[in-house]
Design an enzyme around this catalytic site. Structure first.
Site, PDB file in Angstrom:
ATOM      1  N   TYR A 237       0.749  -1.244  -0.026  1.00 38.35           N
ATOM      2  CA  TYR A 237       0.233  -0.030   0.094  1.00 38.35           C
ATOM      3  C   TYR A 237       0.932   1.433  -0.104  1.00 38.35           C
ATOM      4  O   TYR A 237       1.900   1.285   0.644  1.00 38.35           O
ATOM      5  CB  TYR A 237      -0.903   0.001   1.219  1.00 38.35           C
ATOM      6  CG  TYR A 237      -1.845   1.134   1.351  1.00 38.35           C
ATOM      7  CD1 TYR A 237      -2.916   1.352   0.490  1.00 38.35           C
ATOM      8  CD2 TYR A 237      -1.612   2.223   2.394  1.00 38.35           C
ATOM      9  CE1 TYR A 237      -3.817   2.345   0.326  1.00 38.35           C
ATOM     10  CE2 TYR A 237      -2.572   3.182   2.463  1.00 38.35           C
ATOM     11  CZ  TYR A 237      -3.561   3.494   1.841  1.00 38.35           C
ATOM     12  OH  TYR A 237      -4.440   4.236   1.233  1.00 38.35           O
TER      13      TYR A 237
ATOM     14  N   ASP B  29       9.097   2.798   0.177  1.00 36.49           N
ATOM     15  CA  ASP B  29       8.095   3.362   0.828  1.00 36.49           C
ATOM     16  C   ASP B  29       8.503   3.012   2.439  1.00 36.49           C
ATOM     17  O   ASP B  29       8.100   1.963   2.671  1.00 36.49           O
ATOM     18  CB  ASP B  29       6.678   2.909   0.319  1.00 36.49           C
ATOM     19  CG  ASP B  29       5.652   3.478   1.244  1.00 36.49           C
ATOM     20  OD1 ASP B  29       5.738   4.129   2.254  1.00 36.49           O
ATOM     21  OD2 ASP B  29       4.681   3.390   0.741  1.00 36.49           O
TER      22      ASP B  29
ATOM     23  N   LYS C 213       3.515   8.586   9.275  1.00 41.07           N
ATOM     24  CA  LYS C 213       3.567   7.941  10.417  1.00 41.07           C
ATOM     25  C   LYS C 213       4.286   8.435  11.425  1.00 41.07           C
ATOM     26  O   LYS C 213       4.142   9.755  11.935  1.00 41.07           O
ATOM     27  CB  LYS C 213       3.591   6.498  10.277  1.00 41.07           C
ATOM     28  CG  LYS C 213       2.392   6.048   9.343  1.00 41.07           C
ATOM     29  CD  LYS C 213       1.921   4.835   9.397  1.00 41.07           C
ATOM     30  CE  LYS C 213       0.728   4.579   8.595  1.00 41.07           C
ATOM     31  NZ  LYS C 213       0.961   3.752   7.210  1.00 41.07           N
TER      32      LYS C 213
HETATM   33  C1  LIG Z   1      -0.014   4.370   5.761  1.00 43.11           C
HETATM   34  C2  LIG Z   1       0.782   4.247   4.689  1.00 43.11           C
HETATM   35  C3  LIG Z   1       0.761   4.728   3.603  1.00 43.11           C
HETATM   36  C4  LIG Z   1      -0.136   6.010   3.537  1.00 43.11           C
HETATM   37  O1  LIG Z   1      -0.063   7.131   4.377  1.00 43.11           O
HETATM   38  P1  LIG Z   1      -1.404   8.113   4.971  1.00 43.11           P
HETATM   39  O2  LIG Z   1      -0.434   8.975   5.690  1.00 43.11           O
HETATM   40  O3  LIG Z   1      -2.347   7.265   5.322  1.00 43.11           O
HETATM   41  O4  LIG Z   1      -1.732   8.709   3.706  1.00 43.11           O
HETATM   42  C5  LIG Z   1       1.686   4.605   2.398  1.00 43.11           C
HETATM   43  N1  LIG Z   1       2.823   3.782   2.648  1.00 43.11           N
HETATM   44  C6  LIG Z   1       2.613   3.050   3.367  1.00 43.11           C
HETATM   45  C7  LIG Z   1       3.634   1.864   3.275  1.00 43.11           C
HETATM   46  C8  LIG Z   1       1.892   2.991   4.605  1.00 43.11           C
HETATM   47  O5  LIG Z   1       2.054   2.243   5.520  1.00 43.11           O
END
Ligand SMILES: *Cc1c(COP(=O)(O)O)cnc(C)c1O
Length: 427
Positions: free
Chosen positions: A144, A239, A267
């Site tokens: 994601y 990511d 995060k």
């Molecule tokens: C949470 C997450 C996102 C998205 O971040 P948001 O602040 O919810 O937009 C993207 N990549 C990874 C790996 C994530 O865990």
């Protein structure tokens, strides 16, 4: 009734908010039941509207690595608020946090702050496309990268495929530029590169995946991606929205000793406030506006309150690197003991863990290495397990496709409370 007030609040919320929530997983759709409404949080615990206190293994989906309302972060943020909420002009704080990030994260010279992980990943692929002059990207099934169009793409059949829109509203035109491969399958990636020679701007990957449950990269997988990128003039994007400042101060790059070309954050970087960031070497970041032609902007980007909360959080971690072994050890104990308890009970399971991220899969499979493996797990048992824990005031993510996040506030008391709850699980 345990969740009386939460139920009433959820009824009301559904009248005015689609599904009653501002992010879908919160609705408990996959596990059933009523989402609990939270009133406040402190340390290892979140407190619901019915007066129950839960050991929190979600921690706002990762950001609260220090536990909730850490006094230093709270004080610094409150003091900052007194100076104004937002200016829309440069502040010294932004340089301070950028300097800290570039000093601890490998292979990056500059960083741009944004407001979410979604924005960070969306901007990172735009930058990669602008830098390489290519349109296509490779992503992995089950990873994601936020909810921007290019990532809401699902696989067709086969391990390496052209993407299809995974949501109405995402166009075929967008989908055709996102190529899908199976996680941990280098052959699938090679196949995509063979079919799309000189067209792929970037591979984006969760170096330690956490959005299909916790899935670890097999030995050689990330190095294989690094090599494929180097051979093909493609950028490797890690990511690290979930793993950054959690798996190590320098994220997965440091922990797994592999460099990416662009790194995205979210995060933990905001300490609980809406912050994301992306970072790279200067030769890449120089392509970004106002230095270069790749456009990217944000009214509230670098917001002083959010920067103060983020900077204070990062400094606390950076000045106490033992935190990583503490949360790793706590998670190791949980994983080992849970698996022992289940073995005694004859409940088939497999636990993936790295650092302070882990997932409990109910399955006879000996390894869980990609999205398909996760779909084959017994999600019915997971849902019962989830509700059993919730009843016992242990709060884990409400889906078998998510990860537990252990915070530094979780100590023996909370671990023992958790293990007691696991012991009393019957299905
Ligand atoms: C949470 C997450 C996102 C998205 O971040 P948001 O602040 O919810 O937009 C993207 N990549 C990874 C790996 C994530 O865990």
């Amino acid at each position: 009734m345990l969740y009386q007030r939460s139920s009433a609040l959820f009824q009301d919320a559904q009248k005015y908010i689609p599904g009653g929530v501002n992010s879908p997983v919160r609705a408990f759709k996959s596990v059933g039941g009523t989402p609990i409404f939270i009133k406040k949080a402190e340390g290892a615990y979140i407190h619901d509207e019915d007066g129950r206190a839960y050991v929190d293994y979600i921690n706002s989906w990762g950001p609260m690595i220090l536990g909730h309302t850490h006094p230093d972060v709270l004080n610094a943020t409150v003091e900052q608020m007194k100076k104004g909420f937002s200016f829309g002009t440069p502040t010294e704080l932004e340089t301070e946090i950028a300097q800290l990030i570039t000093s601890v994260v490998p292979n990056v010279d500059m960083v741009r702050m944004v407001n979410s992980g979604t924005e960070a990943c969306m901007s990172a692929i735009r930058l990669a496309r602008g830098y390489t002059g290519r349109d296509k990207i490779v992503k992995f099934e089950g990873c994601y990268h936020g909810h921007s169009d290019s990532f809401l793409i699902k696989a067709g059949s086969g391990a390496a495929t052209f993407g299809n829109p995974n949501s109405p509203g995402v166009t075929q035109g967008t989908a055709k530029d996102t190529l899908l491969a199976e996680y941990n399958n280098l052959d699938a990636v090679q196949e995509l590169f063979a079919q799309n020679t000189d067209e792929i701007a970037a591979i984006i990957v969760e170096p330690i995946a956490g959005n299909m449950g916790c899935i670890l990269p097999n030995d050689g997988f990330l190095q294989g991606l690094r090599d494929i990128c180097d051979t093909n003039g493609t950028l490797l994007i890690f990511d690290e929205v979930m793993t950054g400042f959690r798996q190590a101060m320098g994220g997965s790059q440091e922990r797994l000793n592999i460099n990416a070309d662009i790194v995205t954050f979210g995060k933990v970087i905001g300490g609980g406030f809406p912050v994301g960031a992306f970072a790279a070497r200067a030769e890449i970041m120089n392509h970004l506006a106002p230095l270069g032609p790749v456009y990217q902007a944000g009214t509230l980007s670098g917001n002083p309150i959010a920067m103060r909360a983020g900077l204070t959080t990062l400094n606390l971690i950076n000045n106490d690197r033992e935190i990583f072994s503490r949360i790793d050890n706590a998670t190791e104990i949980l994983a080992t003991e849970i698996s022992k308890i289940f073995k005694e009970k004859g409940i088939a399971n497999h636990i993936n863990r790295l650092g302070s991220m882990m997932s409990v899969f109910f399955t006879e499979q000996n390894s869980i290495t990609n999205f398909t493996d996760v779909t084959k797990c017994n999600h019915e048992i997971f849902n019962k397990f989830f509700h059993h824990l919730l009843t016992n005031e242990i709060y884990i993510a409400p889906s078998g496709y998510e990860t537990w996040f252990i915070s530094d506030a979780i100590k023996d008391t909370e671990i023992n409370k958790t293990l007691d709850a696991v012991r009393s699980f019957e299905f």
